[in-house]
Design an enzyme around this catalytic site. Structure first.
Site, PDB file in Angstrom:
ATOM      1  N   SER A 226      16.401  16.038 -13.565  1.00 37.24           N
ATOM      2  CA  SER A 226      15.851  15.731 -12.234  1.00 37.24           C
ATOM      3  C   SER A 226      16.523  14.496 -11.639  1.00 37.24           C
ATOM      4  O   SER A 226      16.724  14.416 -10.423  1.00 37.24           O
ATOM      5  CB  SER A 226      14.338  15.529 -12.304  1.00 37.24           C
ATOM      6  OG  SER A 226      13.999  14.460 -13.159  1.00 37.24           O
TER       7      SER A 226
ATOM      8  N   LYS B 297       6.284   9.098 -15.146  1.00 34.85           N
ATOM      9  CA  LYS B 297       4.955   9.685 -15.297  1.00 34.85           C
ATOM     10  C   LYS B 297       4.010   8.842 -16.151  1.00 34.85           C
ATOM     11  O   LYS B 297       2.809   9.113 -16.181  1.00 34.85           O
ATOM     12  CB  LYS B 297       5.072  11.094 -15.878  1.00 34.85           C
ATOM     13  CG  LYS B 297       5.856  12.066 -14.999  1.00 34.85           C
ATOM     14  CD  LYS B 297       5.166  12.342 -13.678  1.00 34.85           C
ATOM     15  CE  LYS B 297       5.873  13.469 -12.932  1.00 34.85           C
ATOM     16  NZ  LYS B 297       5.192  13.841 -11.691  1.00 34.85           N
TER      17      LYS B 297
END
Length: 457
Positions: free
Chosen positions: A276, A45
């Site tokens: 994740s 990110k």
């Protein structure tokens, strides 16, 4: 700090390594991992943090002295905070309450203001994290709502950065990419890039059980969303910027498999990723093992596992959440959170000091400890025992545990009833489970509540 300067840390974002999996069973396939955990903010990110903030600056949406506002499951917030704080902006983030402690502490260390909200409500509810953030953005003067779920500069970061890097590092030889979907920026950006670079490349969706996305891809419809413990991917709606057209295969992965696979990646390959990453890797391994011909497959270590030490890599938390298998006895031992036979007991000896007892309580976040003399239970000490001994004089921290502990113990046998356990707890005591000289552990009200919560699932 001048918001127009270009901090050196931003030059470290991107160009992350691509490595081959060598010690896990990948069937006939070659499996490559792109280590997004190596970005300075620790996740993929960081890329969209730069992309969205610098686009907002160019477009005049973010002025010097302004505020960046976002709803985030953690990593987008960290990427935005890294970039925005380095450039001198205020950062206000709304995060769901299932986010790991490490992420929250990291956000605050970067100087972000963190608002925690409920993770058990859906879009349209005032406490839903995206609606909450949008409301704050309207209330704060000079704010820029990054809005990763609708911001075109989110997928653009991957179309112009992640995709070309991956294609170049793979030697222009890839057959499939395994991706998860949170805001869908990674999937959408890579889909756009590879539509030109390699039109035959297939995308494989890695989705947590409870998310609607795998159902939507496989059937064109979906059941109501459930809940999941994995952070950062899975959704209860289709993100507006999502391009699902390149997905040819989709897998729903349970929390148990995701967390176990994260831990297996560390044991086998020495790579520590988050929850994740476990979902993506579990999907990639399933896909690779199902093939009958050799394919070259890539996926991501989405973020660093160091921000999940209190969850994914914490046996006690994993057991509390029912994510780590343990021996079941069918009696009170199943309610004990920290069992001696599992090495989970935090204890003191009679000769330890009260300061040692206090420090261990604080470190383990408990209010009482068993006092063990070898393997024999000699007593129990709690915070009130320590406080009574101090009597306003900190020097008494040097007194021994034996001077303050409760030695007249009332115990429950493992086969005692829940009603008997409740009677002990209702008297404000901690329940001691023991069988003769064999100590099996302590049960608190919280332990019973957690046991009942797991039984409800």
């Amino acid at each position: 700090m001048n918001a127009t300067t270009h901090p050196a840390v931003l030059d470290l974002i991107g160009n992350t390594p691509l490595v081959r999996v060598t010690r896990l069973d990948t069937g006939p396939c070659t499996l490559l991992l792109k280590l997004e955990s190596q970005n300075p903010g620790g996740s993929i990110k960081d890329r969209i943090g730069v992309s969205m903030i610098e686009a907002a600056e160019r477009d005049g949406l973010l002025q010097p002295g302004g505020t960046v506002v976002e709803a985030t499951a953690g990593n987008t917030g960290l990427g935005l905070a890294l970039v925005a704080r380095a450039k001198g902006y205020r950062v206000v983030l709304v995060v769901p309450d299932k986010m790991s402690t490490e992420k929250v502490l990291h956000l605050k260390a970067l100087g972000a203001e963190v608002h925690t909200t409920r993770s058990d409500v859906g879009k349209g509810h005032p406490a839903y994290y995206q609606d909450y953030a949008a409301r704050l953005a309207k209330e704060i003067p000079g704010s820029f709502f990054a809005d990763q779920f609708n911001n075109p500069n989110n997928p653009l970061a991957h179309e112009r950065g992640t995709g070309p890097e991956l294609w170049e590092q793979s030697g222009h030889d890839l057959d499939a990419i395994v991706v998860g979907v949170g805001s869908s920026g990674t999937l959408t950006g890579l889909t756009r890039y590879f539509r030109t670079a390699q039109p035959k490349l297939e995308f494989v969706l890695a989705d947590p059980v409870g998310s609607i996305l795998a159902d939507q891809v496989l059937t064109g419809t979906h059941r109501p969303a459930g809940s999941w413990a994995v952070e950062g991917i899975g959704e209860d709606f289709i993100p507006p910027i999502a391009d699902l057209s390149g997905i040819k295969h989709a897998y729903s992965i349970s929390d148990e498999e995701s967390f176990a696979t994260s831990r297996e990646l560390l044991r086998a390959e020495g790579l520590m990723g988050g929850s994740s990453t476990g979902t993506l890797l579990a999907t990639a391994l399933r896909f690779c093992r199902a093939q009958t011909k050799p394919l070259r497959v890539a996926t991501f270590v989405c973020d660093t596992g160091t921000r999940y030490l209190s969850k994914v890599y914490n046996d006690s938390w994993m057991i509390d959440e029912g994510l780590l298998a343990r021996t079941q006895y069918g009696d009170l031992r199943d309610i004990v959170a920290r069992r001696p036979d599992e090495g989970g007991v935090v204890s003191v000896t009679p000769d330890d000091t009260l300061l040692t007892a206090f420090q261990r309580m604080r470190l383990a976040d408990v209010s009482q400890l068993p006092v063990l003399d070898g393997t024999r239970l000699a007593g129990v000490i709690d915070e009130s025992d320590v406080l009574m001994q101090l009597q306003g004089d900190p020097a008494h921290y040097g007194n021994t545990v034996s001077s303050a502990m409760s030695a007249a113990l009332e115990t429950l046998r493992p086969g005692s009833s829940i009603a008997a356990l409740r009677q002990v707890l209702d008297r404000g005591l901690v329940a001691i489970v023991a069988d003769g000289d064999t100590f099996h552990g302590l049960i608190t009200r919280f332990d019973l509540l957690n046991h009942l919560r797991k039984a409800r699932r």
